[in-house]
Write an enzyme that holds these catalytic residues in place. Structure first.
Site, PDB file in Angstrom:
ATOM      1  CG  ASP A  87      14.204  -0.288   6.338  1.00 34.26           C
ATOM      2  OD1 ASP A  87      15.362  -0.057   5.995  1.00 34.26           O
ATOM      3  OD2 ASP A  87      13.372  -0.835   5.577  1.00 34.26           O
ATOM      4  CE1 TYR A  88       9.475  -7.198   5.245  1.00 31.80           C
ATOM      5  CE2 TYR A  88       8.671  -5.607   3.649  1.00 31.80           C
ATOM      6  CZ  TYR A  88       8.644  -6.876   4.184  1.00 31.80           C
ATOM      7  OH  TYR A  88       7.796  -7.814   3.660  1.00 31.80           O
TER       8      TYR A  88
END
Ligand code: GLC
Length: 737
Positions: free
Chosen positions: A292-293
């Site tokens: 994820d980011y």
């Protein structure tokens, strides 16, 4: 930099093109073999830095879902430091960057373009929790298919959807992105959305890779606080959080995204046991695992990595293939590899999976397949796409109350006041997670109602305060639009209280005191605690955030062109103190009881929800009758046929969502008091009577034993059918040993 194989880029591209040509002509198996040989040959030519560059994903326009990181640049692409982009789309933009990757890098490997196409690309559909309220996976599949047609026409190859996180805690803002609290419903929507996004095969021009996210138990965040700890038992993981991922993977999901949270002390981005052990090992998932980011860099903040380099090693060796925007894989891991601190086999395996994905998408054969402005113009926001969005918005809206049949309103009404902060809030109709949507495309409630009524009716409007009350006083009927705006749910939008804003409650109280026909419409990305409203507002429609066709769909329902049909995919608590509250709870040793003081309940509030899972009304009353089973005793492995009748006793055509629940009465582990096993939408004309039939199989009777292995235990089952989890008809049967 010379190519270790001595082949230069053009020769290699020629080889790639040759393989593509052969791909096109050879049978699928042979083609796959050739593609794999091509990929191994390509991999053999790549330096460690080029492999890690391929595994690096840079950000494009947006930096709205995490700490600041610099955007990826053309120079980065040219240097082979980027293999994919997040939030870069558009036929021209992607063509420009793709040309640099294919023509100006040593090996000419095409880029992947990814984005969060969660519930629509430009034609925005209801938020996912709203889509789930339709109890219509086929409609959700169609919505995802339309999203893929539009997204691929605009340069994208990969969406970070469906979000398949189970959630029982509406304090958590991301409950809006999933399919609610029930495993059966969540599994059916997960597979439908994967099929919709990926279409027939990934090499189809309008196919895009789907991503089952966020693995795993992200919705179990303590306190409903986004990103917080998930501490869950292996049984809770296997019974509750895993199934929608298994359904998405069984449907062919090309990728999985790791969750930000830790699970039982180990952050998911470093969780070898769950990524390599469960996802890759037990489930044999061989698609891409994307972080994820900045999720990889966050291992330092989690306190399991001393620095970014260690974070990168932990993530790579745990099984994270793609580094979303933290920069660590491209910047730091080449040196880790050279210093012998990184097992290169992990890098090769990840790079091979990425190259296979690019080949499966047909990008080696045609890197520019999604870079056609004419196609983008033709396929974006098409009329039939809006029609589908209007249909799904209607099906997603839930009629919670309709005391005195306030609804539907007559179109002959001379004047109507459309008031409240959501009555004309265009942006909020798109919901919290529509980064490629355009607010100007949305039809607001005011606009939809005015269009439906035509010039014969005066439509008064005010967003709030005295002007709104004055409009209500001056009109024959009132449509009161309240709830959450688009930015009150979604990522990083956890709430400690779920009440309506005080000014909204005050407006409702004042308007309801006028004694006129009032239809209250709530727009929200989650359940809210609306008890103070529910006791007084005779008619309440729950519209979620319904997408570009919001106002048109709402008018269809308000004036009876279509009857509401949505059902709640998540329990509505009376009070935030009840959370987690869900219909499929365990009995406990002291089941809640009015008569038993010492039982599982509260002293200061009822233990029941304000509205239960599966609840929703239509404009007709539907009678359930004559429930029959094909047998009262079910032999091992045998199926059980269930039938019952439903009759429309009203004067409106409706679609009834029939629901079938089971309870395993005695088992080696405690079982839910009810668990949804089947559901279906059945259309009924006024006065029409239809027979509903379902077939249950051994899989429906199974539970996970002490070793978490599926088993069918003999014994008694209760079966319930009805229009919600508080159901209508009941029967019993016995599964034999
Ligand atoms: C966000 C979300 C994830 C999304 C990603 C890219 O932080 O957690 O769901 O796909 O970043 O925007």
């Amino acid at each position: 930099m010379s190519d270790p194989s001595g082949l230069n880029r053009r020769e290699f591209l020629g080889a790639g093109t040759l393989a593509a040509a052969v791909l096109a002509s050879a049978g699928a198996k042979a083609a796959e073999r050739i593609a794999a040989a091509d990929i191994d040959a390509l991999l053999a030519r790549m330096t460690l830095a080029e492999k890690l560059g391929q595994l690096a994903q840079a950000r494009g326009q947006r930096n709205d879902t995490g700490p600041y990181v610099p955007a990826g640049s053309e120079a980065d692409v040219r240097a082979g430091r980027i293999g994919s982009f997040l939030s870069v789309y558009g036929a021209d933009t992607t063509r420009r960057l793709q040309r640099i990757a294919v023509e100006e890098t040593r090996l000419g490997i095409p880029l992947l373009f990814a984005d969060d196409v969660i519930h629509g690309f430009r034609t925005i559909f209801p938020v996912p929790l709203g889509e789930a309220a339709s109890f219509d996976p086929a409609a959700a599949e169609k919505a995802a298919r339309i999203a893929a047609v539009e997204a691929t026409a605009n340069g994208l190859h990969w969406t970070y959807a469906p979000m398949v996180d189970m959630a029982r805690d509406p304090r958590w803002g991301r409950v809006v992105e999933g399919a609610g609290e029930d495993v059966e419903l969540a599994c059916r929507f997960a597979e439908a959305r994967v099929r919709g996004f990926q279409g027939g095969k990934l090499s189809d021009p309008d196919a895009m890779m789907a991503t089952a996210k966020h693995f795993v138990a992200y919705g179990a965040a303590e306190g409903g606080r986004d990103y917080d700890v998930a501490d869950v038992s292996p049984r809770r993981l296997a019974e509750y959080y895993y199934p929608p991922f298994q359904a998405a993977i069984a449907a062919g999901a090309a990728s999985v995204m790791a969750a930000f949270n830790e699970v039982n002390g180990v952050p998911m981005h470093a969780n070898r046991e769950l990524l390599r052990g469960v996802l890759r090992g037990a489930w044999k998932f061989d698609g891409l695992i994307v972080s994820d980011y900045t999720g990889i860099r966050e291992l330092v903040a989690h306190g399991v990595a001393a620095d970014d380099a260690e974070a990168g090693r932990l993530a790579m060796e745990a099984g994270i293939d793609i580094d979303m925007v933290s920069g660590i894989y491209a910047d730091l891991l080449p040196a880790e590899g050279k210093a012998g601190r990184l097992d290169i086999a992990f890098v090769d395996a990840a790079a091979r999976r990425l190259l296979k994905a690019k080949a499966a998408l047909g990008l080696f054969a045609d890197p520019y397949r999604n870079c056609d402005p004419a196609r983008a113009k033709r396929d974006t926001l098409r009329r039939e796409h809006r029609t589908a969005a209007r249909d799904l918005a209607r099906k997603s809206t839930v009629l919670l109350r309709n005391e005195g049949q306030v609804l539907p309103l007559s179109k002959a009404v001379r004047s109507v006041a459309v008031i409240g902060p959501l009555a004309d809030d265009r942006r909020s109709m798109l919901g919290s997670w529509a980064p490629t949507g355009v607010a100007a495309d949305a039809i607001t409630p005011r606009e939809g109602i005015a269009a439906a009524l035509g010039s014969a009716t005066r439509v008064l409007h005010a967003a709030g305060g005295e002007a709104a009350l004055a409009a209500a006083r001056d009109a024959d009927a009132v449509i009161l639009c309240l709830g959450e705006d688009w930015d009150m749910s979604g990522e990083a939008r956890s709430r400690v209280a779920l009440d309506l804003a005080p000014d909204q409650q005050a407006l409702a109280d004042a308007v309801l005191a006028l004694g006129k026909p009032v239809a209250t419409v709530i727009f929200a990305g989650r359940p809210l605690t609306i008890g103070a409203l529910a006791n007084r507002a005779p008619a309440i429609l729950w519209a979620w955030h319904p997408g570009v066709e919001a106002g048109a769909a709402l008018a269809d329902l308000l004036f009876g062109d279509v009857s509401p049909s949505g059902r709640l995919p998540i329990s509505f608590p009376r009070h935030v103190g009840q959370i987690p509250i869900h219909y499929d709870h365990r009995s406990t040793g002291r089941p809640a009881s009015e008569s038993e003081r010492n039982s599982a309940k509260y002293v200061d509030a009822p233990w029941t929800p304000l509205y239960p899972f599966g609840h929703g009304l239509t404009y007709a009353s539907v009678r359930y009758e004559a429930l029959t089973l094909s047998s009262e005793r079910v032999a091992p492995g045998a199926a059980l046929d269930v039938a019952f009748w439903i009759a429309n006793e009203g004067r409106f055509a409706v679609e009834e969502v029939v629901q079938l629940y089971l309870h395993d009465e005695v088992a080696s582990t405690t079982r839910p008091v009810k668990a949804l096993k089947r559901f279906a939408r059945i259309a009924l004309a006024p006065g029409e009577r239809k027979r509903a039939r379902f077939t249950l199989t051994a899989a429906d009777f199974a539970l996970l034993d002490a070793d978490l292995a599926p088993v069918v235990e003999p014994g008694g089952f209760s079966l319930f059918v009805g229009g919600s989890s508080e159901t209508a008809l009941e029967a019993r049967f016995t599964v034999e040993g």
